[in-house]
Each structure stands twice: as structure tokens, then as C-alpha cells.
Design a protein around this motif. Structure first.
Motif, PDB file in Angstrom:
ATOM      1  N   MET A  59      -9.407  -2.453  -8.221  1.00 18.04           N
ATOM      2  CA  MET A  59      -8.968  -1.077  -8.169  1.00 18.04           C
ATOM      3  C   MET A  59      -7.829  -0.889  -9.142  1.00 18.04           C
ATOM      4  N   GLU A  60      -7.818   0.214  -9.815  1.00 16.76           N
ATOM      5  CA  GLU A  60      -6.747   0.521 -10.748  1.00 16.76           C
ATOM      6  C   GLU A  60      -5.663   1.317 -10.020  1.00 16.76           C
ATOM      7  N   VAL A  61      -4.427   0.869 -10.161  1.00 18.55           N
ATOM      8  CA  VAL A  61      -3.295   1.531  -9.507  1.00 18.55           C
ATOM      9  C   VAL A  61      -2.760   2.608 -10.441  1.00 18.55           C
ATOM     10  N   THR A  62      -2.679   3.834  -9.933  1.00 20.20           N
ATOM     11  CA  THR A  62      -2.202   4.960 -10.741  1.00 20.20           C
ATOM     12  C   THR A  62      -0.699   5.139 -10.543  1.00 20.20           C
ATOM     13  N   GLU A  63      -0.137   6.012 -11.341  1.00 17.65           N
ATOM     14  CA  GLU A  63       1.288   6.329 -11.240  1.00 17.65           C
ATOM     15  C   GLU A  63       1.615   6.928  -9.868  1.00 17.65           C
ATOM     16  N   LYS A  64       0.690   7.690  -9.337  1.00 17.22           N
ATOM     17  CA  LYS A  64       0.860   8.291  -8.007  1.00 17.22           C
ATOM     18  C   LYS A  64       0.966   7.200  -6.942  1.00 17.22           C
TER      19      LYS A  64
END
Length: 142
Positions: free
Chosen positions: A1-6
């Protein structure tokens, strides 16, 4: 999973909410949690976040890490102050001996050497000693 800034902002805020105050500790925990989440195959952020928290011991563990970090910072400060006190104490002894030799030989400036030793004791060693005791007492009650 890619972790976003949010996601990063959410994790950072939750760490602050649960008592992680140290910037370095918060960055390390944030990095570990994000790395754990990124290495998993699932796309459910909430589930992965909860798993990461459990893997790293939960919020109680984070508070213990914060407390241990504070203890280590205090220990470093106390060690530094003690080294300063030792060095200045050695200087005071040397100045006192020089003053004594000058007094015995009746050379000039004997009183100046003694005054320098007294001033170093009063202006540096005593405040450093009281500062170390003050920091210890504050840390004991917090």
C-alpha cells in the motif's frame, strides 16, 4: 500500500495525541509505521495502521518510549554538567595551589590567583551544581 501525505498527517497527529512529544522520536515512529504499512499487501489503511500499532507495542509503549527518551536526555545533561563541574573544580584546585605557592614565596599576584579560584567556584561551579540538582528534582516529580 502506498502511504499518502494525508495518512502521514493522520499518523503524526495521532502520535502527538497519545503523548509522543520528542520530535526525533515522533519522526522515528512515523517512519517505522509508514514503512510497515507500505510493505503490506492490503489496501485497508485503518487495518494496517492498527496492526502497526500492535506490532510496535501500542500507545502505552509509545508513552514509555517518550519517558525513556526524557530520561536519556536528562542523563546526558547531568553528565555534561558533572564533567563541567569536575573540570572547573580541577582548575580551582590548580589556582589555589598556585596562589599558595605565590603566598609562600611572597611573589606578587598571589591574591589575584586566590580571587580567581573563588570567583570560578562561586560563579560557575555552584550554579552548575544547583542547576543539576534542580533538573533532577523536576524530573523526579514529572
Amino acid at each position: 500500500m502506498e502511504v499518502t501525505e494525508k495518512h502521514i498527517t493522520f499518523i503524526d497527529n495521532s502520535l502527538s495525541l497519545y503523548g509522543v512529544e520528542s520530535k526525533d522520536l515522533k519522526e522515528d515512529l512515523l517512519d517505522h509505521i509508514c514503512t510497515y504499512i507500505e510493505n503490506q499487501d492490503s489496501d485497508d489503511f485503518n487495518m494496517l495502521y492498527q496492526q502497526a500499532l500492535q506490532k510496535f507495542g501500542g500507545y502505552a509503549s509509545f508513552q514509555n518510549l517518550q519517558l525513556e527518551t526524557n530520561h536519556q536526555k536528562l542523563a546526558k545533561q547531568i553528565i555534561t554538567v558533572n564533567k563541567l563541574k569536575f573540570s572547573l573544580g580541577f582548575l580551582v584546585i590548580v589556582l589555589s595551589v598556585v596562589s599558595l605557592v605565590f603566598q609562600m614565596m611572597q611573589w606578587p599576584y598571589a591574591n589575584a590567583w586566590l580571587l580567581a579560584a573563588i570567583l570560578i567556584s562561586v560563579l560557575f561551579i555552584l550554579p552548575a551544581h544547583f542547576y543539576a540538582n534542580y533538573k533532577k528534582s523536576i524530573h523526579k516529580y514529572s
